[in-house]
Write an enzyme that holds these catalytic residues in place. Sequence first.
Site, PDB file in Angstrom:
ATOM      1  N   GLU A 131       0.768  -1.147  -0.019  1.00  0.00           N
ATOM      2  CA  GLU A 131      -0.035   0.098   0.150  1.00  0.00           C
ATOM      3  C   GLU A 131       0.751   1.267   0.136  1.00  0.00           C
ATOM      4  O   GLU A 131       0.560   2.177  -0.617  1.00  0.00           O
ATOM      5  CB  GLU A 131      -0.908   0.014   1.367  1.00  0.00           C
ATOM      6  N   HIS A 134       2.007   1.893  -3.535  1.00  0.00           N
ATOM      7  CA  HIS A 134       0.852   2.555  -4.318  1.00  0.00           C
ATOM      8  C   HIS A 134       0.980   4.244  -3.954  1.00  0.00           C
ATOM      9  O   HIS A 134       0.889   5.277  -4.901  1.00  0.00           O
ATOM     10  CB  HIS A 134      -0.342   2.103  -3.748  1.00  0.00           C
ATOM     11  N   GLU A 201      -0.960  -2.771  -9.881  1.00  0.00           N
ATOM     12  CA  GLU A 201      -0.746  -3.604  -9.000  1.00  0.00           C
ATOM     13  C   GLU A 201       0.655  -4.405  -8.943  1.00  0.00           C
ATOM     14  O   GLU A 201       1.210  -4.590  -8.266  1.00  0.00           O
ATOM     15  CB  GLU A 201      -1.900  -4.604  -8.889  1.00  0.00           C
TER      16      GLU A 201
END
Length: 307
Positions: A131, A134, A201
């Site tokens: 995360e 990202h 991803e």
Amino acid sequence: MSYFRTAILLAGLTGLFMGVGYLIGGAAGAMIALVVAAATNMFAYWNSDRMVLSMYGAHEVDAGTAPDLHRLVAELAARAALPMPRVFLMDNPQPNAFATGRNPENAAVAVTTGLMQSLRREELAGVIAHELAHIKHHDTLLMTITATIAGAISMLAQFGMFFGGGNRGNNGPGIIGSLAMMILAPLGAMLVQMAISRTREYAADEMGARICGQPMWLASALAKIDDAAHQVPNREAERAPATAHMFIINPLSGHGMDNLFATHPSTENRIAALQRLAGQSGSATPDPAPAPRGPWNGGAPRRGPWG
């Protein structure tokens, strides 16, 4: 996916939006569509994080209310050279997580109670690192923009089908062409959105593995989360499927393999990529970076920075 290709896909989304606007109102409609796209993205830029966190009933935690989780996020954020994001917990039995925020300085990481209960400390580190990747790649803003434009295209196409296209001159596409465009444009927008989501991803998996120092921690976590996602429903996600792309694993029931309509790459493909990365980096041996004291270990040296 390279950032150049991502930019091309975003340009394609904007072009689709303007195309639907053109079919409804000609050149003026196309320009209005462009203005509307800019306005909706501006709104999403400032408000999307609060909206999605509220949608999932996430509550913020700190070093006092969730010391282990908060400390882990802080250590991984420092390792990634990122500002400390806000940390949120969602009361949801499905193990999952997502990141949101318009930039690294205004970012948040949210995890479910199911994730905290299901994963070992090393696996949780892999998920948090994913995360943070990202956030580091500015994917949170990118996916907000794509979701906003894709949603606007669908809404505008429905408007056009209801009221009929206004650009039906001799040089126009005609009513059949207009209807076809209004049906196909939302589908095309969805495909572009999913293509961007899937490939980001892979990039976040790779960066996350490098942040935590052990690709197989993330690979193990992905396998567990994917297995649980097939068995434990996420009711909030089912009510808002447009947010499914935000999660580390598709939270919707019945999600399938790596295809045009998938919000995520297949978990098998992601794990295989992480296994290749582990082989290239020799992560079966101790991580070459200095190992900071982790939130759960007792200070004894183990493999990687937290295990």
